[in-house]
Design a protein around this motif. Structure first.
Motif, PDB file in Angstrom:
ATOM      1  N   TRP A 360       0.835  -1.204   0.000  1.00 36.23           N
ATOM      2  CA  TRP A 360       0.000   0.000   0.000  1.00 36.23           C
ATOM      3  C   TRP A 360       0.867   1.251   0.000  1.00 36.23           C
ATOM      4  O   TRP A 360       0.529   2.255  -0.654  1.00 36.23           O
ATOM      5  CB  TRP A 360      -0.932   0.001   1.215  1.00 36.23           C
ATOM      6  CG  TRP A 360      -2.026  -1.013   1.117  1.00 36.23           C
ATOM      7  CD1 TRP A 360      -2.075  -2.229   1.731  1.00 36.23           C
ATOM      8  CD2 TRP A 360      -3.225  -0.909   0.354  1.00 36.23           C
ATOM      9  NE1 TRP A 360      -3.230  -2.895   1.397  1.00 36.23           N
ATOM     10  CE2 TRP A 360      -3.960  -2.098   0.556  1.00 36.23           C
ATOM     11  CE3 TRP A 360      -3.756   0.062  -0.477  1.00 36.23           C
ATOM     12  CZ2 TRP A 360      -5.195  -2.334  -0.044  1.00 36.23           C
ATOM     13  CZ3 TRP A 360      -4.989  -0.158  -1.078  1.00 36.23           C
ATOM     14  CH2 TRP A 360      -5.686  -1.346  -0.864  1.00 36.23           C
ATOM     15  N   ALA A 361       1.997   1.202   0.705  1.00 34.22           N
ATOM     16  CA  ALA A 361       2.880   2.365   0.738  1.00 34.22           C
ATOM     17  C   ALA A 361       3.482   2.638  -0.641  1.00 34.22           C
ATOM     18  O   ALA A 361       3.559   3.795  -1.085  1.00 34.22           O
ATOM     19  CB  ALA A 361       3.991   2.146   1.771  1.00 34.22           C
ATOM     20  N   VAL A 367       0.728   6.710  -7.059  1.00 38.10           N
ATOM     21  CA  VAL A 367      -0.503   7.469  -7.302  1.00 38.10           C
ATOM     22  C   VAL A 367      -0.347   8.920  -6.863  1.00 38.10           C
ATOM     23  O   VAL A 367      -0.764   9.846  -7.575  1.00 38.10           O
ATOM     24  CB  VAL A 367      -1.688   6.796  -6.568  1.00 38.10           C
ATOM     25  CG1 VAL A 367      -2.940   7.666  -6.673  1.00 38.10           C
ATOM     26  CG2 VAL A 367      -1.949   5.423  -7.128  1.00 38.10           C
ATOM     27  N   PHE A 368       0.274   9.134  -5.708  1.00 33.64           N
ATOM     28  CA  PHE A 368       0.347  10.500  -5.194  1.00 33.64           C
ATOM     29  C   PHE A 368       1.253  11.379  -6.056  1.00 33.64           C
ATOM     30  O   PHE A 368       0.946  12.550  -6.289  1.00 33.64           O
ATOM     31  CB  PHE A 368       0.860  10.487  -3.754  1.00 33.64           C
ATOM     32  CG  PHE A 368       0.967  11.859  -3.172  1.00 33.64           C
ATOM     33  CD1 PHE A 368      -0.174  12.585  -2.830  1.00 33.64           C
ATOM     34  CD2 PHE A 368       2.200  12.472  -3.000  1.00 33.64           C
ATOM     35  CE1 PHE A 368      -0.078  13.865  -2.314  1.00 33.64           C
ATOM     36  CE2 PHE A 368       2.305  13.746  -2.486  1.00 33.64           C
ATOM     37  CZ  PHE A 368       1.156  14.459  -2.146  1.00 33.64           C
ATOM     38  N   VAL A 369       2.363  10.825  -6.524  1.00 29.77           N
ATOM     39  CA  VAL A 369       3.245  11.618  -7.382  1.00 29.77           C
ATOM     40  C   VAL A 369       2.505  12.017  -8.663  1.00 29.77           C
ATOM     41  O   VAL A 369       2.598  13.155  -9.133  1.00 29.77           O
ATOM     42  CB  VAL A 369       4.537  10.836  -7.692  1.00 29.77           C
ATOM     43  CG1 VAL A 369       5.346  11.545  -8.771  1.00 29.77           C
ATOM     44  CG2 VAL A 369       5.376  10.691  -6.429  1.00 29.77           C
ATOM     45  N   VAL A 402      -7.813  10.221  -2.831  1.00 31.23           N
ATOM     46  CA  VAL A 402      -7.951   8.765  -2.687  1.00 31.23           C
ATOM     47  C   VAL A 402      -6.573   8.116  -2.702  1.00 31.23           C
ATOM     48  O   VAL A 402      -6.221   7.329  -1.827  1.00 31.23           O
ATOM     49  CB  VAL A 402      -8.840   8.190  -3.799  1.00 31.23           C
ATOM     50  CG1 VAL A 402      -8.916   6.669  -3.691  1.00 31.23           C
ATOM     51  CG2 VAL A 402     -10.237   8.783  -3.725  1.00 31.23           C
ATOM     52  N   GLY A 403      -5.781   8.490  -3.732  1.00 30.38           N
ATOM     53  CA  GLY A 403      -4.444   7.910  -3.806  1.00 30.38           C
ATOM     54  C   GLY A 403      -3.557   8.364  -2.672  1.00 30.38           C
ATOM     55  O   GLY A 403      -2.777   7.589  -2.130  1.00 30.38           O
ATOM     56  N   ILE A 446      -7.453   7.371 -14.268  1.00 31.93           N
ATOM     57  CA  ILE A 446      -6.540   7.795 -15.340  1.00 31.93           C
ATOM     58  C   ILE A 446      -7.348   8.184 -16.571  1.00 31.93           C
ATOM     59  O   ILE A 446      -7.147   9.229 -17.188  1.00 31.93           O
ATOM     60  CB  ILE A 446      -5.526   6.669 -15.655  1.00 31.93           C
ATOM     61  CG1 ILE A 446      -4.469   6.594 -14.555  1.00 31.93           C
ATOM     62  CG2 ILE A 446      -4.852   6.941 -16.999  1.00 31.93           C
ATOM     63  CD1 ILE A 446      -3.427   5.513 -14.777  1.00 31.93           C
ATOM     64  N   ILE A 447      -8.319   7.333 -16.896  1.00 32.83           N
ATOM     65  CA  ILE A 447      -9.122   7.610 -18.090  1.00 32.83           C
ATOM     66  C   ILE A 447     -10.015   8.836 -17.891  1.00 32.83           C
ATOM     67  O   ILE A 447     -10.399   9.513 -18.844  1.00 32.83           O
ATOM     68  CB  ILE A 447      -9.963   6.359 -18.453  1.00 32.83           C
ATOM     69  CG1 ILE A 447     -10.411   6.427 -19.922  1.00 32.83           C
ATOM     70  CG2 ILE A 447     -11.170   6.202 -17.565  1.00 32.83           C
ATOM     71  CD1 ILE A 447      -9.288   6.254 -20.893  1.00 32.83           C
TER      72      ILE A 447
END
Length: 838
Positions: A360-361, A367-369, A402-403, A446-447
């Motif tokens: 998860w990390a 995702v966060f980047v 969320v991310g 993403i979409i």
């Protein structure tokens, strides 16, 4: 006690359980212990998360195909409004607070938070507020103006039903909980760390929570003020945001985003704290650049308060302001990048193992980047203009929130799951849950960036075929169902592990922080004895620490006095200064929150006489709460301590209440400054703002009101000074004298209010002055009431030479009350006529 005798050790812990234990049955409503309250926050937040997720699935089902009619436009508006509201206010913030409430005392070596009744009160406010808000959804009268309630759409003209009222009152109720937790966490971290834990030894998670809590203290009051003003406009017709009355709807946007943008970092910082805790454990090395990360945390907190206008680039603000806020928005990428590089360096130089929390990390990092990069794109004004209010923005903030929040939260849940339950998660099921959520999330969002770039606006309940949006929406909807399957898998794993999970051994992940020295699951008192901790890695430096704590080898090992105790320490060095005695289980937090809920419901149903009664009952419970403190028989009537130990905090001139009052006044000051901002903003910007020809408040009238207030303040300060010098001669009489001066001030205040020709429903000018005067009057009233209570406590023997602490706390309230009175006097009464002079 023979520390090596098992029977003696068992008796020792039994005595602690007698004092600290939690009752069962109906009495469980009285529990104030932080472990239970933290778990309640997390479980309740989890239930709201499932409800918000169900609403999200309805949205994605509706948008899967063009022309879909699963939901009517009215219901769709309610669904997306409540989805955002629940996820932001009822899930993300409360769950993060729940983590903090559960973990912070264990990480800093304390037995509980410093104001346990405040934690319990905050939880009940959160629960009751959440129930009130979500009940509107069941009745199909939920708010439908979007989760940020922009005016004039949310005004009584365009949203005439009770939906907006549910949002405004319910959210205000919930935010009482958030601010309570913020105050509680700041004071606990600063004043209850165990012996030797200086600021430089604090775990990074504690630094992150300290920053988050301070941001809550300063960031939430603007929204509380905005909600009160909008509700007054809807219920009483006071035109704060109506242009015709001299108001301005853009003021709401400022107040909302003064809260809303720091809110993003209020969520991100504890999430980053979880990552900064987990990565070093699984990389088998200390985090790289500890000091740089601390500096980045502090910088992020400061910068986040200077970015709110980047949500308003399209409302017509001046170009210079747009350029400033655009640059500031990009600047926040610097401290964020420092943290990302620290995490990558830790992994690069360590020996990582890929247990479920680590998956998860790592998912968070990816995702966060990505979300951060689209954030930099939106900070550019021309790009923001092109994609404003499209699905691109929706995709961006889901990547960030969320991310950047849910993924670290899941990492934290899996990391501390053995701590909650004493059992390990299922490795295969947990991995399936991660990959389903990771893949489903990225397919969905993403979409959605592409959908937004193709021009699809947000918040449309359906769309025509042939616009190029059909396939992207269908793919996003399929992805959302894959993500939902991942949520279900994780939920199944967590539920099953309580029954079938393998028993966790002590410190199962090989962690370095103090929370893993407790039993699994922990006892109500966390630590039988409080260890000294002058290192950032106590368990790596001393693997036997768990055993020595349990066998009574450290501090505060006495419990036969019957008090709940923890250390009170220096905020910088961690040197022990006093023993803080904590209150036990109590009905008062539950009853006070219940009365406040009755107040909220009666306001919603327009039963104002009932509302007044409920407010008085709530105040009565809170005053009773304040009565049972210090030397009261239910608190600490016996001040005896073990020889060599410091005194009880209530027998000193310092203590956590002093800090609690200070932090509370900081939050209060944030609300007051927001009110002044509203006054100055409407004065200088609102298109139809007008000063009346004859000012409703005379300068000499208010001057006469303020003089007895100032006299009472100076007298109170003199009394406190004498008390610190052990001079208690005629203490009770002096306090009654101060009350008398305060009463004169209040009577003069009422006379001015009655005679002032204010028409708060006719103009924003009079409306905002009315709110300010009510604010000042309530503060003065409370100052007099608190002073009277002190006089009564002197009579009872709860305050005096041996217990001089409480007047020092009340003094700060008097200082604040006088300060805001004179600031208001200058800004509202003196400044306008001076400004109009040629």
């Amino acid at each position: 006690m023979n520390r090596d005798d098992p029977q003696d050790a068992q008796d020792f812990h039994h005595q602690f359980n007698e004092v600290w234990g939690n009752p069962r049955g109906l009495l469980a409503l009285t529990i104030v212990n932080h472990t239970t309250i933290g778990l309640r926050f997390m479980v309740t937040g989890g239930v709201f998360f499932l409800l918000g997720g169900l609403l999200a699935m309805l949205i994605r089902t509706q948008l899967a195909l063009p022309g879909h009619d699963l939901l009517t436009p009215e219901i769709y508006n309610q669904v997306f409004t409540m989805h955002g509201t629940i996820m932001m206010f009822l899930f993300a913030v409360p769950v993060m607070e729940g983590f903090a409430i559960y973990l912070i005392p264990k990480m800093i070596g304390a037995r509980d938070l410093v104001f346990p009744r405040l934690s319990a009160f905050g939880y009940w406010c959160y629960l009751f507020g959440g129930i009130i808000l979500t009940s509107s959804l069941v009745m199909e009268i939920a708010p439908a103006s979007g989760w940020f309630m922009y005016t004039p759409l949310s005004s009584s003209v365009y949203s005439p039903g009770p939906g907006s009222d549910f949002w405004l009152l319910g959210i205000t109720f919930v935010e009482i909980s958030a601010v309570s937790a913020g105050i509680e966490l700041v004071v606990s971290i600063m004043r209850t760390r165990t012996r030797g834990m200086g600021l430089q030894h604090m775990p990074l998670f504690v630094w992150y929570i300290l920053a988050m809590a301070l941001m809550i203290v300063f960031g939430f009051p603007p929204l509380i003020l905005g909600s009160i003003l909008l509700e007054l406009e809807r219920a009483a017709g006071m035109p704060f945001f109506a242009v015709a009355g001299g108001g301005d709807p853009i003021l709401w946007q400022h107040l909302f985003w003064l809260f809303g943008h720091p809110e993003v970092y209020i969520l991100f910082l504890p999430a980053a704290g979880i990552i900064s805790t987990i990565l070093p454990v699984f990389a088998r090395r200390p985090i790289a650049g500890y000091r740089w990360v601390v500096l980045a945390i502090i910088t992020t907190g400061f910068i986040s308060f200077g970015l709110w206008v980047h949500h308003m680039f399209t409302v017509g603000i001046p170009h210079l302001a747009q350029a400033f806020f655009s640059a500031a928005s990009m600047m926040v990428a610097i401290p964020t990048a420092i943290q990302v590089f620290a995490w990558l360096a830790t992994l690069w130089s360590g020996r990582p193992t890929y247990e479920p929390p680590m998956l998860w990390a790592l998912g968070f990092l990816f995702v966060f980047v990505a979300g951060g990069l689209t954030g930099v794109m939106l900070a550019l004004v021309p790009f923001d203009w092109q994609v404003h209010d499209t699905h691109f923005v929706v995709a961006h903030f889901h990547f960030v929130l969320v991310g950047g929040v849910l993924f670290p939260l899941m990492a934290g849940i899996y990391y501390w799951l053995p701590h909650f339950s004493g059992r390990m998660p299922h490795r295969l099921l947990s991995r399936w849950g991660f990959w389903l959520m990771f893949i489903g999330f990225n397919i969905t969002f993403i979409i959605m960036h592409v959908t937004g770039l193709l021009g699809m606006p947000r918040r449309v309940y359906t769309f025509d075929p042939g616009l190029g949006w059909d396939l992207p929406n269908l793919i996003s909807s399929v992805g959302s169902f894959i993500m939902a399957a991942g949520v279900a898998t994780c939920l199944l794993d967590i539920v099953l592990h309580f029954r079938f999970g393998e028993r966790a051994k002590r410190n199962p992940w090989g962690a370095d922080t103090l929370e893993w020295t407790t039993s699994l699951p922990p006892s109500a008192y966390n630590f039988a004895t409080l260890p000294e901790c002058a290192t950032r890695h106590p368990l790596w430096d001393n693997p036997d620490l768990q055993s020595t704590i349990e066998h009574g080898h450290h501090d505060l090992a006495t419990i036969d006095h019957g008090r709940r105790e923890t250390w009170g320490s220096d905020p910088v060095t961690g040197k022990v200064r006093e023993i803080i005695h904590l209150p036990g289980n109590s009905w008062l937090p539950f009853l006070a929150a219940l009365a406040t809920a009755a107040l909220c419901i009666s306001l919603l149903s327009k039963q104002y006489s009932v509302a007044i009664v409920a407010a008085l009952i709530s105040v009565a419970f809170l005053l009773r709460w304040s009565w049972e403190n210090g030397a009261h028989p239910k608190a600490a009537p016996n001040a005896e301590v073990v020889e060599g130990d410091p005194p009880l905090h209530s027998r000193t001139h310092d203590g956590p209440g002093l800090w609690g009052m200070t932090v509370t006044l900081l939050a209060n000051g944030s609300l007051f400054m927001s009110m002044l901002f509203g006054w100055l903003y409407l004065w200088t910007v609102a298109p139809q703002w007008q000063f009346p020809e004859n000012p409703p408040l005379s300068w000499h009238g208010l001057l006469f009101v303020g003089l007895p207030l100032s006299a009472a303040l100076f007298w109170f300060k003199r009394v406190v000074k004498q008390l610190k010098q052990d001079n208690t001669a005629q203490l009770q009489l002096k306090l009654w004298g101060i009350c008398g001066l305060g009463a004169i001030h209040l009577l003069a205040f009422v006379a001015v209010l009655v005679r002032a020709p204010l028409a708060p429903t006719q103009s924003a000018h009079d409306a905002i002055i009315t709110v300010m005067l009510i604010y000042l009057f309530l503060h003065s009233t409370l100052a007099v009431v608190l002073c009277a209570l002190q006089a009564l406590r002197v009579r009872k023997g709860y305050v005096g030479k041996m217990a001089p602490y409480e007047p020092v706390v009340v003094e700060k309230w008097w200082v604040y009350t006088a300060a805001v009175f004179w600031i208001t006097y200058v800004v509202v009464v003196i400044l306008p006529p001076l400004w109009s002079l040629d």
